[in-house]
Design a protein around this motif. Structure first.
Motif, mmCIF file in Angstrom:
data_model
loop_
_atom_site.group_PDB
_atom_site.id
_atom_site.type_symbol
_atom_site.label_atom_id
_atom_site.label_comp_id
_atom_site.label_asym_id
_atom_site.label_seq_id
_atom_site.Cartn_x
_atom_site.Cartn_y
_atom_site.Cartn_z
ATOM 1 N N GLU A 33 0.847 -1.192 0.000
ATOM 2 C CA GLU A 33 0.000 0.000 0.000
ATOM 3 C C GLU A 33 0.881 1.241 0.000
ATOM 4 O O GLU A 33 1.817 1.338 0.793
ATOM 5 C CB GLU A 33 -0.893 0.015 1.238
ATOM 6 N N VAL A 34 0.562 2.166 -0.897
ATOM 7 C CA VAL A 34 1.298 3.425 -0.970
ATOM 8 C C VAL A 34 0.303 4.575 -1.054
ATOM 9 O O VAL A 34 -0.878 4.372 -1.320
ATOM 10 C CB VAL A 34 2.271 3.466 -2.179
ATOM 11 N N SER A 77 11.259 2.694 -8.481
ATOM 12 C CA SER A 77 12.165 1.542 -8.375
ATOM 13 C C SER A 77 11.495 0.384 -7.635
ATOM 14 O O SER A 77 11.774 -0.781 -7.923
ATOM 15 C CB SER A 77 13.465 1.942 -7.683
ATOM 16 N N LYS A 78 10.607 0.696 -6.711
ATOM 17 C CA LYS A 78 9.897 -0.366 -5.991
ATOM 18 C C LYS A 78 8.822 -0.992 -6.875
ATOM 19 O O LYS A 78 8.739 -2.215 -7.000
ATOM 20 C CB LYS A 78 9.267 0.190 -4.719
ATOM 21 N N TRP A 83 8.830 -4.802 -6.310
ATOM 22 C CA TRP A 83 7.420 -5.177 -6.189
ATOM 23 C C TRP A 83 6.794 -5.568 -7.526
ATOM 24 O O TRP A 83 5.573 -5.715 -7.624
ATOM 25 C CB TRP A 83 6.615 -4.032 -5.599
ATOM 26 N N ALA A 84 7.581 -5.750 -8.550
ATOM 27 C CA ALA A 84 7.053 -5.973 -9.904
ATOM 28 C C ALA A 84 6.118 -7.174 -10.002
ATOM 29 O O ALA A 84 5.189 -7.175 -10.806
ATOM 30 C CB ALA A 84 8.201 -6.115 -10.901
ATOM 31 N N GLU A 85 6.339 -8.193 -9.195
ATOM 32 C CA GLU A 85 5.492 -9.394 -9.235
ATOM 33 C C GLU A 85 4.333 -9.318 -8.249
ATOM 34 O O GLU A 85 3.519 -10.232 -8.180
ATOM 35 C CB GLU A 85 6.337 -10.643 -8.945
ATOM 36 N N ASP A 86 4.272 -8.245 -7.481
ATOM 37 C CA ASP A 86 3.251 -8.086 -6.444
ATOM 38 C C ASP A 86 2.166 -7.115 -6.910
ATOM 39 O O ASP A 86 2.189 -6.638 -8.036
ATOM 40 C CB ASP A 86 3.898 -7.560 -5.155
ATOM 41 N N ARG A 112 6.799 11.872 -16.971
ATOM 42 C CA ARG A 112 6.998 10.843 -17.994
ATOM 43 C C ARG A 112 7.723 9.611 -17.462
ATOM 44 O O ARG A 112 7.636 8.544 -18.044
ATOM 45 C CB ARG A 112 7.675 11.418 -19.227
ATOM 46 N N PHE A 113 8.431 9.736 -16.342
ATOM 47 C CA PHE A 113 9.114 8.588 -15.755
ATOM 48 C C PHE A 113 8.350 7.983 -14.577
ATOM 49 O O PHE A 113 8.796 7.013 -13.981
ATOM 50 C CB PHE A 113 10.526 8.976 -15.311
ATOM 51 N N ALA A 114 7.215 8.559 -14.251
ATOM 52 C CA ALA A 114 6.411 8.043 -13.136
ATOM 53 C C ALA A 114 5.780 6.711 -13.528
ATOM 54 O O ALA A 114 5.430 6.500 -14.689
ATOM 55 C CB ALA A 114 5.321 9.044 -12.765
ATOM 56 N N PRO A 115 5.633 5.806 -12.570
ATOM 57 C CA PRO A 115 4.971 4.536 -12.883
ATOM 58 C C PRO A 115 3.523 4.772 -13.305
ATOM 59 O O PRO A 115 2.843 5.650 -12.766
ATOM 60 C CB PRO A 115 5.044 3.750 -11.574
#
Length: 194
Positions: A33-34, A77-78, A83-86, A112-115
């Motif tokens: 959670e963010v 980065s997270k 966290w790419a698989e989560d 532009r670089f934001a997830p």
């Protein structure tokens, strides 16, 4: 999967992000959670600036847009790495800057670089109902201002294919709709959803 909840203050973003994260955990998913602003040093600066009396002035809004863009990079980065698989469930994302700090083209450029979220759920609520929920004491909780923000959210939702949920109802009904939206994305049977 990256899920973002958007909406004006008082729409229930924090509540429904937490409930959704809990539901996904119950269904066996690793969930992070963010929120925006984050708990980073940049996020602390943003929170401080948001509480200042001049927070809605154009120059402060431009500064906030830049700081929010930088703050989002602390998550990148997270979200794209560890966290790419989560599952990541967020209370706000860069779309908030589009409606609060605009103009949209500039906000897109600095982010532009934001997830990018995979799913955006807009919790739509009438301004007066939202004001009752949050008390209307914040600089950003002015009815006319929030009406404009709500309108920009609805335009953005239409343009970008957000899921829009009526957030004026009870928590269980709202959560039922959210779970029905998300269940197919996770292969969760929606038959037993609230």
């Amino acid at each position: 999967m990256y899920i973002c909840f958007e909406g004006i203050d008082g729409s229930g973003k924090t509540t429904h992000a937490a409930l959704t994260a809990s539901w996904l955990r119950e269904n066996g998913y690793m969930v992070h959670e963010v929120r925006e602003p984050t708990d980073s040093n940049i996020g602390s600066l943003i929170r401080s600036m948001l509480s200042s009396p001049d927070a809605r002035t154009p120059d402060v809004q431009r500064m906030l847009a830049l700081l929010f863009a930088a703050d989002r990079l602390t998550l990148r980065s997270k979200i794209e790495g560890d966290w790419a698989e989560d599952v990541v469930v967020s209370d706000r994302c860069y779309y908030s800057s589009m409606v609060y700090q605009g103009p949209e083209e500039w906000v897109c450029e600095i982010n532009r670089f934001a997830p990018r979220p995979d799913v955006v759920i807009l919790l739509d609520i009438d301004v007066e109902v939202a004001m009752e929920r949050c008390g209307g004491t914040d600089e950003f909780e002015d009815p006319l201002y929030l009406a404009g923000v709500r309108e920009r959210y609805l335009e953005l939702a239409d343009k970008n294919g957000f899921y829009t949920v009526n957030a004026e109802r009870g928590v269980n009904l709202i959560q039922r709709d959210i779970r029905r939206i998300l269940a197919p994305h996770f292969g969760i049977c929606s038959g037993g959803i609230m």
